[in-house]
Every structure is written in structure tokens, then in C-alpha cells.
Design a protein around this motif. Sequence first.
Motif, PDB file in Angstrom:
ATOM      1  N   LEU A  90       0.852  -1.185   0.000  1.00 40.93           N
ATOM      2  CA  LEU A  90       0.000   0.000   0.000  1.00 40.93           C
ATOM      3  C   LEU A  90       0.885   1.231   0.000  1.00 40.93           C
ATOM      4  O   LEU A  90       1.751   1.383   0.877  1.00 40.93           O
ATOM      5  CB  LEU A  90      -0.921   0.026   1.224  1.00 40.93           C
ATOM      6  CG  LEU A  90      -2.053  -0.976   1.254  1.00 40.93           C
ATOM      7  CD1 LEU A  90      -2.898  -0.782   2.507  1.00 40.93           C
ATOM      8  CD2 LEU A  90      -2.927  -0.863   0.017  1.00 40.93           C
ATOM      9  N   ARG A  91       0.672   2.077  -0.984  1.00 42.44           N
ATOM     10  CA  ARG A  91       1.367   3.362  -1.090  1.00 42.44           C
ATOM     11  C   ARG A  91       0.293   4.434  -0.961  1.00 42.44           C
ATOM     12  O   ARG A  91      -0.558   4.576  -1.834  1.00 42.44           O
ATOM     13  CB  ARG A  91       2.098   3.439  -2.429  1.00 42.44           C
ATOM     14  CG  ARG A  91       3.117   4.525  -2.486  1.00 42.44           C
ATOM     15  CD  ARG A  91       3.963   4.419  -3.728  1.00 42.44           C
ATOM     16  NE  ARG A  91       3.237   4.895  -4.892  1.00 42.44           N
ATOM     17  CZ  ARG A  91       3.321   4.375  -6.103  1.00 42.44           C
ATOM     18  NH1 ARG A  91       4.077   3.338  -6.339  1.00 42.44           N
ATOM     19  NH2 ARG A  91       2.647   4.888  -7.106  1.00 42.44           N
ATOM     20  N   VAL A  92       0.331   5.172   0.158  1.00 40.31           N
ATOM     21  CA  VAL A  92      -0.726   6.124   0.477  1.00 40.31           C
ATOM     22  C   VAL A  92      -0.182   7.547   0.362  1.00 40.31           C
ATOM     23  O   VAL A  92       0.638   7.957   1.185  1.00 40.31           O
ATOM     24  CB  VAL A  92      -1.278   5.859   1.897  1.00 40.31           C
ATOM     25  CG1 VAL A  92      -2.387   6.827   2.239  1.00 40.31           C
ATOM     26  CG2 VAL A  92      -1.754   4.411   2.018  1.00 40.31           C
ATOM     27  N   PRO A  93      -0.634   8.301  -0.643  1.00 39.62           N
ATOM     28  CA  PRO A  93      -0.124   9.659  -0.855  1.00 39.62           C
ATOM     29  C   PRO A  93      -0.476  10.633   0.278  1.00 39.62           C
ATOM     30  O   PRO A  93       0.296  11.518   0.596  1.00 39.62           O
ATOM     31  CB  PRO A  93      -0.784  10.116  -2.152  1.00 39.62           C
ATOM     32  CG  PRO A  93      -1.367   8.904  -2.773  1.00 39.62           C
ATOM     33  CD  PRO A  93      -1.546   7.884  -1.701  1.00 39.62           C
ATOM     34  N   ASP A  94      -1.659  10.457   0.889  1.00 38.31           N
ATOM     35  CA  ASP A  94      -2.090  11.320   1.990  1.00 38.31           C
ATOM     36  C   ASP A  94      -2.817  10.457   3.011  1.00 38.31           C
ATOM     37  O   ASP A  94      -3.956  10.038   2.782  1.00 38.31           O
ATOM     38  CB  ASP A  94      -3.005  12.440   1.489  1.00 38.31           C
ATOM     39  CG  ASP A  94      -3.364  13.444   2.568  1.00 38.31           C
ATOM     40  OD1 ASP A  94      -3.132  13.172   3.775  1.00 38.31           O
ATOM     41  OD2 ASP A  94      -3.880  14.517   2.220  1.00 38.31           O
TER      42      ASP A  94
END
Length: 149
Positions: free
Chosen positions: A84-88
Motif C-alpha cells: 500500500l502506497r498512500v499519498p495522503d
Amino acid sequence: MNSVNRTRIQVLESLIKDEPSRIANLANASAWLNECLDTINWVGFYLLEEDELVLGPFQGKTACVRIKMGKGVCGTSAEKREILRVPDVHEFPGHIACDAASRSEIVIPLIKGGNLLGVLDIDSPVCDRFSEDDQQFLEAFAETLVTHL
């Protein structure tokens, strides 16, 4: 993968190749990533114990000790066994805020022989800090690390 990241993985291999201690290897891996990556404020591991993630070796401010599967970014990544890559993080439903300064996050599940061992978690005070290149590097980093766990 670029030559800098290949070299970083070679350094990891040199740190862990002859060390049988899982904790020592995770500690050195978190310290090495803390040295390698800019604009991060936390890097470390949560390890699977029974049905929850428990804080392991890390670099950064004090952290949440236990995370239930499916909760927050780490628990969701672990449950789905997906990066999971969460920008915000403020837009991620159920985000667990251990450090209010964190704005973006990437979590890499640690899987060996089909078994989930835990997750590699990295936070940044910068929105959208983690790129596709970062993700590829960290996935290769995690794959190298789990061979020594």
C-alpha cells in the motif's frame, strides 16, 4: 532498478548474510533504510504474532505497539498481503496516527514461503513522498531481507 538502489540492496545483504538473529537483521535493515531514504520520519517493522501486528525494530519516534489485522495502513496491507502506497494518510479510512507529522506512508508485506511474517512500514512528513521507483526498491529490499528471517 537503478544502480544506487542495487548498491543499497548489496549493502543490506552484507549486513545480514551471516547473522542468524531475526531481531538484529530487522534492526540493521531499519537503520540502513533510515540512512538511505530522505524526507522520512519513521521506518520499521511490525511482526505478526497470532492475529495482530506487534511493533518490531524501528527508527523514529515512539510508535503504536499493536495493530489489528485490517486496521490502518499496516493492518490493511498485512490482511490483503499487498503493498500500500498512500499519498495522503489523512484520506485513508481508519488511518492510525502514531505521529501527527506523518502525511504519506508505504507498507510492504513481508512474506516468506507463503507465510506472512509482518510488514515494513515507512512514513514521511511529505505528501505523496513515495514513488513507483521507491516501491520497486522497497519490494526488492523486503524480498532480500525475508530470505534471512
